[in-house]
Design an enzyme around this catalytic site. Structure first.
Site, short mmCIF file in Angstrom:
data_model
loop_
_atom_site.label_atom_id
_atom_site.label_comp_id
_atom_site.label_asym_id
_atom_site.label_seq_id
_atom_site.Cartn_x
_atom_site.Cartn_y
_atom_site.Cartn_z
N SER A 1 33.10 37.13 37.81
CA SER A 1 31.76 37.26 38.11
C SER A 1 30.99 37.18 37.05
CB SER A 1 31.38 38.12 38.65
OG SER A 1 30.59 39.76 38.13
N LYS A 2 29.90 36.98 37.09
CA LYS A 2 28.64 36.85 36.09
C LYS A 2 28.60 38.01 34.95
CE LYS A 2 26.75 32.87 36.28
NZ LYS A 2 27.66 32.06 35.74
N ARG A 3 29.07 39.37 35.25
CA ARG A 3 29.18 40.51 34.52
C ARG A 3 29.77 39.95 33.66
NH1 ARG A 3 31.10 44.17 35.42
NH2 ARG A 3 32.24 43.94 38.02
#
Ligand code: GLU
Length: 508
Positions: free
Chosen positions: A261-263
């Site tokens: 994910s973006k993380r």
């Protein structure tokens, strides 16, 4: 290896940009099509208009093209089984649904969304799988027709359990190339919707109608669709269509094991493209998500080598880990493996793209110069966006070095350095270094003119031209500055100007 020409498909939903997991799905489908001499179909799954994003389809196609993944049939490519956008296929879905309704395999469901939600909530509260229990499936046919004629809105639902099925034990089974036999309890599937109240087909129904109509032999996709597959299998059977092979790829995760994910940083192909990775490095990183060549520890593969050695049956079932550091490493290796002529274009484009060079740098007359640039930067970069830093000496104006830097002070305060600078200025008119030969002559002229040689000579030349005591080899750099300043005078300051600014700075 299966060499029967297979028809496969990549079916993105235009709900955002192409992320790494989907790009891997596209790549593996492309490989299967290419290694079997088969066909890759590109189908746009745009029935979910609520999640539709403007421009997403174009973006996905652009990313696929950039990766070099070509398709044989699709919205732009045409083909015998179109249209290839689901939003243009409503009539096909309606016709298939009408067939199942007429055969008694489907029924009209008049339950309101609120009623359905209440049912799901009740089941959830009782610890059961939330699903539709088939109330309207038990409606009398006359009654259903009467309500339809009265204008009551309805969805079309599929009748999962047949009267002959044991509702407790009936199973839906299918074979998955990576997981073997997979089975689900039929009753847990409920009676799935085929056509919604607003007339749009659901994903599960449309995908089956399309895969059957497009003669898809192998459905190769992410395992987020594994739980959809039993419902799809029911639809195939009811439509009398042959089941394709299925292969569900394990999800892509970050290095911490969590779903990517973006993380974790950049997750879309477009972001990596902007960061300056070569498409072939990207493809290499994608193919290693869950698969590796046998007996080749280096894992460096060109697209042709992937087609040669990829085998779907050896794709791992455990989650695939995407590690950006590995991508960097792969990317560096791919760059080092290119010929300077192949690196020349991408390296120059990156400098043009960020404004260091004019568009003319891409014209045929600058081809030799571009090769020189490639040789200058090749050893020191993992990505194209590092070309700028690696070639910064080309764009230096001369002078402007850090006056506090003790190395520089020492180097330029002396009388020797002055003699070198004077000789450099003298020689540049007759022996402007624009290639290996003229650079040799220039060096010689400066040496003779100044009476300085060796380290003292070369360090002064370097500092005068680049403002720095270290950097790329002068033999590569100086001819490139000389020829570059003639080709792109607005971008690459001339040798003469550099020497003059240096002298001004020392004298001033
Ligand atoms: N459109 C689906 C998605 O983007 C893929 C469907 C499929 O491959 O069956 O997730």
């Amino acid at each position: 290896m299966n060499r029967r020409p297979l028809r496969v498909r990549f079916a993105p939903s235009p709900t955002g940009s192409l992320h790494l997991g989907n790009a891997r799905t596209a790549l593996m489908n492309w490989i299967v099509a290419r290694q079997t001499g088969g066909t890759l179909v590109l189908r746009i799954e745009d029935t979910d208009t609520d999640r539709h994003q403007k421009g997403a389809e174009d973006g996905i196609l652009e990313d696929l093209r950039w990766l070099g993944l070509s398709w044989d049939e699709g919205p732009d490519a045409g083909g015998d089984h179109g249209p290839y956008r689901q939003s243009e296929r409503h009539a096909v879905y309606r016709e298939a649904a009408a067939r199942l309704l007429a055969a008694g395999k489907a029924y009209r469901c008049f339950c309101t969304p609120e009623e359905q939600e209440a049912e799901r909530d009740r089941l959830k509260a009782a610890g059961e799988v939330p699903r539709y229990l088939g109330r309207c499936g038990r409606l009398d046919g006359m009654e259903a027709r009467r309500r339809e004629e009265a204008g009551e809105p309805f969805a079309l639902r599929f009748r999962t359990l047949l009267p002959s099925d044991d509702p407790e034990s009936a199973e839906v089974r299918f074979h998955d190339r990576l997981r073997g036999s997979v089975k689900f309890l039929a009753r847990e599937l409920g009676d799935p919707v085929m056509v919604r109240r607003d007339g749009r087909a659901t994903y599960n129904f449309a995908v089956v109608v399309d895969d059957a109509a497009m003669h898809i032999d192998l459905v190769l996709r992410g395992d987020d669709h594994l739980s959809n597959t039993p419902r799809q299998v029911l639809f195939y059977r009811a439509l009398g269509a042959a089941l394709p092979d299925f292969a569900h790829l394990p999800m892509v995760r970050g290095t911490d094991g969590e779903r990517l994910s973006k993380r974790h940083g950049a997750t879309s192909v477009a972001e990596y493209r902007r960061k300056g990775y070569l498409p072939r490095a990207m493809l290499n990183a994608l193919i290693l998500l869950g698969w590796g060549p046998q007996g080749d520890d280096s894992n460096i593969l060109t697209p042709d080598e992937m087609i040669e050695s990829f085998s779907l049956d050896r794709v791992s079932r455990s989650p695939s880990i995407f590690d950006p550091a590995k991508l960097d490493w792969l990317s560096g290796r791919h760059i080092q493996a290119l010929s300077p002529a192949d690196l020349a274009g991408p390296a120059t484009r990156s400098l043009v793209g960020e404004g260091s060079l004019p568009d003319q740098a891409l014209l045929p007359e600058a081809a030799e110069w571009r090769n020189g640039l490639a040789r200058l930067v090749q050893d020191g970069i993992d990505r194209m966006d590092q070309v700028k830093e690696r070639s910064s000496a080309l764009f230096h104006k001369g002078g402007a070095f850090d006056p506090a830097d003790p190395d520089m002070k020492l180097l330029l305060a002396g009388e020797e350095a002055h003699r070198v600078l004077e000789a450099m200025l003298q020689a540049v008119t007759d022996h402007a270094p624009t290639d290996v030969e003229t650079w040799k002559a220039y060096k010689k002229a400066v040496q003779t003119g100044s009476g300085v040689k060796g380290k003292g000579l070369f360090h002064t030349i370097r500092v005068a031209l680049t403002g720095s005591v270290s950097g790329p080899e002068l033999d590569r750099l100086v001819p490139l500055i000389g020829s570059g300043s003639t080709l792109f005078p607005g971008s690459i300051p001339s040798i003469k100007d550099r020497i003059q600014s240096t002298i001004r700075q020392i004298d001033g």
